[in-house]
Design a protein around this motif. Structure first.
Motif, PDB file in Angstrom:
ATOM      1  N   GLU A 471     -33.425 -23.842  -1.658  1.00 59.00           N
ATOM      2  CA  GLU A 471     -33.516 -22.385  -1.594  1.00 59.00           C
ATOM      3  C   GLU A 471     -32.135 -21.749  -1.575  1.00 59.00           C
ATOM      4  OE1 GLU A 471     -35.930 -20.204  -1.713  1.00 59.00           O
ATOM      5  OE2 GLU A 471     -37.450 -21.740  -2.075  1.00 59.00           O
ATOM      6  N   LEU A 475     -30.993 -18.841  -4.158  1.00 60.08           N
ATOM      7  CA  LEU A 475     -30.484 -17.538  -3.703  1.00 60.08           C
ATOM      8  C   LEU A 475     -29.131 -17.227  -4.336  1.00 60.08           C
ATOM      9  CD1 LEU A 475     -31.469 -17.607   0.097  1.00 60.08           C
ATOM     10  CD2 LEU A 475     -32.498 -16.222  -1.721  1.00 60.08           C
ATOM     11  N   GLU A 478     -29.711 -16.081  -7.828  1.00 60.77           N
ATOM     12  CA  GLU A 478     -30.216 -14.713  -7.842  1.00 60.77           C
ATOM     13  C   GLU A 478     -29.092 -13.712  -7.579  1.00 60.77           C
ATOM     14  OE1 GLU A 478     -33.006 -11.708  -8.298  1.00 60.77           O
ATOM     15  OE2 GLU A 478     -33.112 -13.854  -8.776  1.00 60.77           O
TER      16      GLU A 478
END
Length: 683
Positions: A471, A475, A478
């Motif tokens: 994750e 992130l 993103e």
């Protein structure tokens, strides 16, 4: 269940068992192989059912031939190349073994009426016919980098693309790679044993698009071709993905590329097909369309260069339209490449379509927001394309999660529920007077109860997808994408700061992804070590396969005729299968038939109905982790409680034994096609 429990695909002849396999017609893979065996209840059961004349006198002796009518055989294939075969009697001259004694014995034992081999459609859904199809092309500079493919996959999903052409993939050789998300990558690179990792193209398909794929062919490190089904049976979508040499390349390289492209486009060309050319063509066509109005519009960008002239000439010869020059957009939505200093922008990635289907193309636009650390923008197109929907099979195959039976509490709950549901049913099955027309009724009741119990207690099998990217890395990706969006709208002063921040995030992403990859590899190695300690070879093999990063080298389920030409017509495909099995199964009788002397003494063979102990023994001998038949009942379900399963099956087996009639489900078997891997090797 029936084909395992009663060994229906196996016929005992002499002291050997014969099993039959079917596969791709071009490779002639339907064959028989002898497996050592002996006289068991399963073999006696099988031979009794296949026999309609007097009992055999000797296991090796020849039985009297029954006076049966000439058989009929029908073979056809659905549009998904699924094979359906129906036999009413063994056909005259049908040979299934090269053993002369076995041939004579096989001819003396005609097959009962009603046997059929079926397999439902294996592509249960394709691209929807009720919405706009979105596809794109993108030069991503490389996929030979940890985490890059997952990054591109996420961007493809974010823009709802069904098909995405990728340039500069940098993967060697050719093949298919299945992602955990369900997407499939078809790739084509240098066909060499040495590691080159330059150029290369790939076609990334959504799960729905991969199911509408008819065939695909790699053509080296610059071109890949794929064909898809559409709403109209006679119209197919043919996509050619190309990565052209740069404008600075030699004229010889450019000529070779466009000669190859012309040959591929012209070969098997059908005026009814929708032909598309997509990819990084390194061609600036400009906005001047004087004299070539049928090839391009006035919405191009820049000035035409040498590669642009070659692309225009190619589209003129092939009756194609350059889609990016037709639709009016701002210049920022036309440019597909930006220089490192961000001062030069060119339109060199293109999507072209057949002139006949010009109205099918609704829009072509560059998407600057897509981020994968590349100097090219994602180019997307919208097509009002209706793709054919294949009818779902009437009987859906369900895989139950039999792994739960390893839990003792769940296993006891499963056994108790199954026993309770069969208390009343056993009496009904045992007392029913069965003839040839109603044998299906008691079996359907048994099948329904077993399936209902399996569904309620075990549930369907679900595969847990564990993405190896953390994750934290997602992130960071993103955040980098948001920075790129800010760069697109920032002024020159702020761009320098944002570019520095973008490069900083890019370095962090590469470090984080490499760290995730190492952690993922170490975890797989530990899982493989634990599986080896527990002697779990199945888990060890699956984990090792993941650890090695082995990709699927098979192609879509298309076939070729005797001349090696691809068949994409349903009628011709059906005729090819009929031709294949007719030649394979109907062979001439041997010139010198074997002379078999009768046995001097008759063997003492027990031909009585199988006992419950023999049924228990047969159930215990079933192998685990094998696919279920049309009834969805696996060996693990029957072996959960051998005594209970034997009690359930004992009455109906005795009815079948005495009436010599099978339930319809027990007559169904699967013929699976295998792909010749050499057919997908590119040049």
């Amino acid at each position: 269940m029936a084909d395992k429990l009663l060994a229906l695909p196996r016929i005992t002849i002499g002291d050997e068992d014969y099993r039959f396999h079917a596969a791709h017609p071009d490779r002639g893979l339907m064959k028989h192989e002898a497996v050592p065996g002996g006289s068991t209840v399963l073999e006696r059961f099988m031979m009794k059912i296949l026999t309609e004349s007097s009992p055999w006198s000797s296991r090796l002796g020849v039985r009297h031939r029954a006076d049966n009518p000439i058989p009929e055989k029908k073979t056809h294939v659905t549009e998904t190349q699924t094979i359906y075969t129906t036999h009413t009697r063994r056909q005259a001259g049908l040979q299934t073994t090269s053993n002369p004694a076995a041939e004579e014995l096989a001819n003396a034992r005609p097959m009962m009426s009603g046997w059929e081999t079926t397999l439902g459609p294996d592509r249960r859904m394709i691209l929807s016919s009720h919405r706009i199809l979105k596809l794109g092309t993108w030069n991503i500079r490389t996929l030979y980098q940890a985490g890059k493919l997952e990054n591109v996959s996420r961007e493809m999903s974010r823009y709802n693309l069904e098909i995405l052409g990728l340039s500069e993939v940098r993967w060697d050789n050719s093949g298919e790679h299945k992602l955990q998300s369900g997407q499939k990558l078809l790739y084509s690179g240098f066909q060499t044993q040495q590691k080159v990792h330059t150029h290369g193209v790939g076609l990334l398909l959504s799960n729905a698009a991969s199911k509408s794929l008819i065939s695909w062919t790699p053509h080296g490190h610059r071109i890949l071709e794929a064909t898809f089904r559409t709403q109209q049976k006679r119209i197919k979508l043919k996509i050619i993905l190309a990565y052209a040499p740069t404008n600075d390349a030699t004229a010889e390289d450019k000529d070779d590329f466009y000669d190859q492209l012309d040959n591929i486009t012209t070969k098997n060309k059908n005026s009814k097909d929708i032909s598309m050319l997509i990819g990084d063509l390194n061609a600036k066509v400009g906005a001047d369309n004087t004299g070539i109005e049928q090839v391009m519009g006035r919405e191009g960008l820049g000035t035409r260069n040498d590669n642009g002239e070659r692309l225009v000439d190619f589209c003129t010869r092939q009756d194609m339209v350059i889609g990016g020059t037709i639709f009016p957009h701002k210049d920022i939505h036309k440019a597909t490449w930006i220089s490192p200093d961000e001062r030069t922008k060119n339109q060199i990635d293109h999507i072209c379509i057949s002139k006949k289907f010009r109205n099918t193309l609704l829009d072509v636009k560059a998407r600057r927001g897509a981020d994968a650390d590349t100097d090219h923008y994602l180019v997307t197109a919208k097509l009002q394309l209706k793709l054919k929907r294949i009818q779902k099979p009437t009987q859906t195959r369900i895989k139950y999660d039999t792994r739960k039976l390893q839990n003792e509490n769940i296993k006891q709950q499963f056994i108790l529920t199954l026993r309770n549901r069969f208390e009343a049913l056993n009496d009904d099955v045992g007392n029913i007077q069965i003839d040839e027309s109603d044998i299906n009724e008691p079996w359907n009741k048994i099948k329904e109860v077993i399936n209902k119990t399996s569904k309620d207690i075990l549930g369907p099998l679900s595969y847990e997808i564990k993405p190896w990217i953390s994750e934290e890395s997602l992130l960071l990706i993103e955040e980098r994408r948001k920075i790129k969006e800010n760069i697109l709208s920032a002024n020159e002063i702020d761009k320098q700061t944002l570019n520095e921040e973008y490069r900083k995030y890019n370095k962090e992403i590469k470090k984080s992804v490499r760290r995730d990859k190492r952690r993922y590899t170490e975890n797989l190695a530990n899982e493989a070590e634990e599986a080896m300690k527990k002697n779990n070879l199945r888990e060890l093999y699956m984990t090792t396969k993941k650890l090695c990063g082995k990709t699927n080298q098979t192609s879509s389920k298309h076939i070729r005729d005797k001349d090696g030409k691809l068949i994409d017509n349903d009628k011709d495909t059906e005729a090819r299968w009929v031709e294949h099995f007719s030649a394979l199964l109907n062979r001439p009788a041997p010139a010198n038939p074997a002379i078999i002397t009768p046995a001097e003494t008759n063997l003492d063979i027990n031909c009585s109905a199988p006992t419950i102990e023999e049924i228990k023994s047969a159930i215990k001998g079933l192998k685990n982790n094998k696919a279920a038949g049309p009834d969805n009942i696996t060996a693990e379900i029957l072996k959960a409680d051998v005594n209970l399963s034997a009690e359930i099956l004992f009455p109906i087996i005795h009815k079948i034994w005495s009436n010599e009639t099978f339930p319809d489900d027990w007559k169904n078997g699967c013929i699976k096609t295998l792909v010749d891997k050499s057919s997908i090797r590119g040049g």
